[in-house]
Design an enzyme around this catalytic site. Structure first.
Site, PDB file in Angstrom:
ATOM      1  N   HIS A 149       0.872  -1.183   0.000  1.00  0.00           N
ATOM      2  CA  HIS A 149       0.000   0.000   0.000  1.00  0.00           C
ATOM      3  C   HIS A 149       0.903   1.226   0.000  1.00  0.00           C
ATOM      4  CE1 HIS A 149       1.239  -0.594   4.158  1.00  0.00           C
ATOM      5  NE2 HIS A 149       1.287   0.732   4.171  1.00  0.00           N
ATOM      6  N   HIS A 198       5.483   6.563  -1.125  1.00  0.00           N
ATOM      7  CA  HIS A 198       6.350   5.383  -1.147  1.00  0.00           C
ATOM      8  C   HIS A 198       5.525   4.133  -0.888  1.00  0.00           C
ATOM      9  CE1 HIS A 198       5.783   6.066   3.118  1.00  0.00           C
ATOM     10  NE2 HIS A 198       6.100   4.790   3.304  1.00  0.00           N
TER      11      HIS A 198
HETATM   12  O1  3AM Z   1       3.547   2.388   4.561  1.00  0.00           O
HETATM   13  P1  3AM Z   1       4.670   2.386   5.529  1.00  0.00           P
HETATM   14  O2  3AM Z   1       5.332   1.066   5.664  1.00  0.00           O
HETATM   15  O3  3AM Z   1       5.625   3.501   5.337  1.00  0.00           O
HETATM   16  O4  3AM Z   1       5.566   2.192   8.968  1.00  0.00           O
HETATM   17  C1  3AM Z   1       4.184   1.969   9.122  1.00  0.00           C
HETATM   18  C2  3AM Z   1       3.474   1.813   7.812  1.00  0.00           C
HETATM   19  O5  3AM Z   1       3.988   2.755   6.923  1.00  0.00           O
HETATM   20  C3  3AM Z   1       3.533   3.207   9.650  1.00  0.00           C
HETATM   21  O6  3AM Z   1       2.180   3.067   9.304  1.00  0.00           O
HETATM   22  C4  3AM Z   1       2.050   2.254   8.150  1.00  0.00           C
HETATM   23  C5  3AM Z   1       1.128   1.086   8.433  1.00  0.00           C
HETATM   24  O7  3AM Z   1       1.645   0.313   9.464  1.00  0.00           O
HETATM   25  N1  3AM Z   1       3.687   3.339  11.094  1.00  0.00           N
HETATM   26  C6  3AM Z   1       3.538   2.373  12.018  1.00  0.00           C
HETATM   27  N2  3AM Z   1       3.789   2.870  13.239  1.00  0.00           N
HETATM   28  C7  3AM Z   1       4.100   4.186  13.076  1.00  0.00           C
HETATM   29  C8  3AM Z   1       4.418   5.248  13.955  1.00  0.00           C
HETATM   30  N3  3AM Z   1       4.475   5.061  15.278  1.00  0.00           N
HETATM   31  C9  3AM Z   1       4.032   4.482  11.694  1.00  0.00           C
HETATM   32  N4  3AM Z   1       4.270   5.699  11.202  1.00  0.00           N
HETATM   33  C10 3AM Z   1       4.585   6.658  12.102  1.00  0.00           C
HETATM   34  N5  3AM Z   1       4.655   6.456  13.425  1.00  0.00           N
END
Ligand code: 3AM
Length: 180
Positions: free
Chosen positions: A50, A134
């Site tokens: 995603h 991204h």
């Molecule tokens: O799509 P990505 O992988 O960039 O990294 C986690 C993921 O992003 C992010 O939320 C998306 C779904 O899990 N994520 C998880 N915990 C987080 C946090 N504490 C977070 N982003 C910011 N702060």
């Protein structure tokens, strides 16, 4: 005044807003990733691919209707949103290997900014981060960008956006809206 996303003791969900990928896109990106020969880090299951727009964190269930109303009220770009994921990048601070578009549509940037502004009063902390489009391929990835036998060139036509619940490593759509 800033609102609270959750009151103590209240049941909550861990949420994020994202652009979904179709099953076909997930399969194609997963297949391409397997050609990279990556042996380190934690690959994101292809079914979970995603593009995160905003991470909302823990939201009390009583706040969900207000949150969905605020999200739905922000004018959306006209779909489909066209994005080409054509760059493989190692995010060293986040320890992630990601696919990015060289060009992020201006309409997408403007919309994410408007969403951030709309959700700030509700207490969404991620509202202050700068958006960088991204798709995460591998988490806890310690290295540099691997060799790419085929350069990435994934054209996505995105018709909707989704509020996902993240629970036990699985992503469950809670609400979905079409682009305008
Ligand atoms: O799509 P990505 O992988 O960039 O990294 C986690 C993921 O992003 C992010 O939320 C998306 C779904 O899990 N994520 C998880 N915990 C987080 C946090 N504490 C977070 N982003 C910011 N702060």
């Amino acid at each position: 005044m800033r609102g609270e996303l959750r009151t103590p003791g209240e049941p909550f969900k861990r949420l994020f807003i994202a652009l979904p990928c179709t099953e076909q896109q997930c399969r194609a990106i997963g297949k391409w990733r397997s050609t990279l020969g990556i042996t380190r880090g934690r690959p994101v299951p292809a079914a979970n691919f995603h593009l995160t727009l905003m991470f909302l964190g823990e939201v009390g269930v009583s706040r969900l209707p207000a949150l969905c109303d605020a999200m739905a009220a922000v004018p959306r770009p006209e779909g489909p949103l066209r994005l080409e994921l054509d760059r493989l990048v190692a995010w060293h601070r986040a320890d992630a290997l990601v696919l990015e578009p060289t060009q992020t549509p201006v309409a997408l940037r403007q919309w994410v900014y408007a969403l951030q502004q709309a959700l700030l009063p509700l207490g969404v902390e991620d509202s202050v981060r700068e958006f960088r489009a991204h798709l995460t391929l591998v988490r806890d990835y310690p290295g540099d960008v691997p060799e790419t036998p085929e350069p990435p060139a994934f054209r996505l036509n995105i018709d909707d956006f989704v509020l996902f619940e993240s629970s036990g490593g699985r992503y469950k759509p809670i609400a979905q809206w079409p682009l305008a």
